[in-house]
Design an enzyme around this catalytic site. Sequence first.
Site: not given
Ligand code: HXC
Length: 513
Positions: A169-170, A403-404
């Site tokens: 993501g971002g 040019g290069a």
């Molecule tokens: C809160 C999160 C989290 C998140 C993971 N966790 N991502 N908690 N916010 N964004 C937590 C999970 O709930 C879990 O907590 C622990 O971290 C480990 O995650 P798992 O899913 O068990 O690990 P894994 O299977 O290895 O998968 C990793 C992952 C997945 C692929 C990153 O967690 C995932 O898809 N997370 C969401 C990614 C996402 O969509 N993020 C937002 C992106 S947009 P517990 O308590 O169960 O241990 C963004 C915008 C930024 O970031 C904008 C900037 C301008």
Amino acid sequence: MENKLTHLQERRETTLAGGGEKKRQAQHEKGKKTARERLEFLMDEGSFVELGVFTQGDLEEASSLEIKNPGEGVVTGYGTIEGQTIYVFAQDFTVAGGSLGEAHASKICRVLDLAAQNGAPVLGLNDSGGARIQEGVYALNGYGDIFYRNTIYSGVIPQLSVIMGPCAGGAVYSPALTDFVFMVQQSSYMFITGPQVIKAVTGEEVTPEELGGPQAHTRDSGVAHFEDDSEEKCLERVKKLLSYIPPNNLEDPPRQEPKEPELDAEELVNLVPEDTNKGYDVKEIIRRVTDGSDFFEVHEEYAQNAVVGFARLDGHTVGVVANQPQIMAGCLDINSSDKISRFVRFCDCFNIPLVTLVDVPGYLPGVQQEWGGIIRHGAKILYAYAEATVPQVTVILRKAYGGAYLAMNSQAMGADISLAWPTAEIAVMGPEGAVNIVNRKEIEQAENPREEREKLVKNYKEKYANPYIAAARGWVDDVIDPRQTRNKLIRNLEMLRSKRENRPLRKHGNMPL
Ligand code: HXC
């Protein structure tokens, strides 16, 4: 007091334990170290000083021992790497997946601010699930605070990003705003929208690795500069890069003990084939000129028709830019233009002299190149070199056409010293193309057009395709024996070490992007 010390000790232990033993094991099972293990491997022994140890997003928990997110999912501080001070943040995937909330972001911003105030590089080890979903706009604002600092400190201190897990993501834009991006095979990926969203929107099916793994970014997109097959090798590479660069824009790169090249300079006379249609590996030339025959290549997999990287001459760091005649004849195209310009600008920000080795037949012809904006992208190289004020020496090895020729840091575009090998051909275009245009009628009307063409090509080569016309005008300072290249570079860069150049005051230029 005793109670308070015990409480302090307990709080510290809870924080240092991060997400706990189970999460630590899960991290190891994925072939990944934890944030603290990475810092231990990277920093000089005992040098790391942690900051914001007890930072807490939820103030309700601030005085209790029940800490939900120890350290808020990121370890921050400073220490030394081979004696050089460096500021670091390492996202801790064992705590809420290293996700970034308000307090996590404020810890990162603090090290970015300290690094800039104190003039030291900053390194981010990224391993995060992205914006902490529960914190909503607080998390988004935190990213904004980081991006803003990445930008205003760009060119002030070197900023390095290592991707050691998810970066999606971002969140990708913080690494993208920094100077160099490192990735680790099998465990790291970067993308704006992941495979599931892509499938839903466009129907394309792709794995996370294919979409945003190290190969995708070092070879295809150019987002990342380096990839390694283990975290250890990746961190060793970070250390090596740091050895070439200065801590900030006001200091020079550290000098090392000078070393003669290990490869034989005598071979330089035979490396460039006489047949100008034949390619060769320009890195063979670079390594016969540099200290210890070392060359730390940047963006090795990306746009391989150009080569950029760091080396040392007489112990001083230089940035080397070269055309690579064995790939696409060394033509400049869209991607190599971006690669070269970005590297030139890094060197110029950080007082690293530029050595440019030229063997370029021109810009790559093609509809896709034109529609893709080769004009706009190619202009970046001209802009980057013309804007650079660091010492610059250019050596024309063979072709320097059109040019290069100008783009590859000709004297007119800002090279302080321009040298040429006797094999150099500096002209508007190659002999075959030139006679086809200038002598078309003569060739068509000749009794034997093939023979006539060959004769005209030979004449053109003798008359125009050599370094002496440019040298006669002073646009080439000297035509040198290839075996003298190292010596000439060292002498000229020594002469340029005190170079000062003033430009008209302005807010900033408007570089073509
Ligand atoms: C809160 C999160 C989290 C998140 C993971 N966790 N991502 N908690 N916010 N964004 C937590 C999970 O709930 C879990 O907590 C622990 O971290 C480990 O995650 P798992 O899913 O068990 O690990 P894994 O299977 O290895 O998968 C990793 C992952 C997945 C692929 C990153 O967690 C995932 O898809 N997370 C969401 C990614 C996402 O969509 N993020 C937002 C992106 S947009 P517990 O308590 O169960 O241990 C963004 C915008 C930024 O970031 C904008 C900037 C301008």
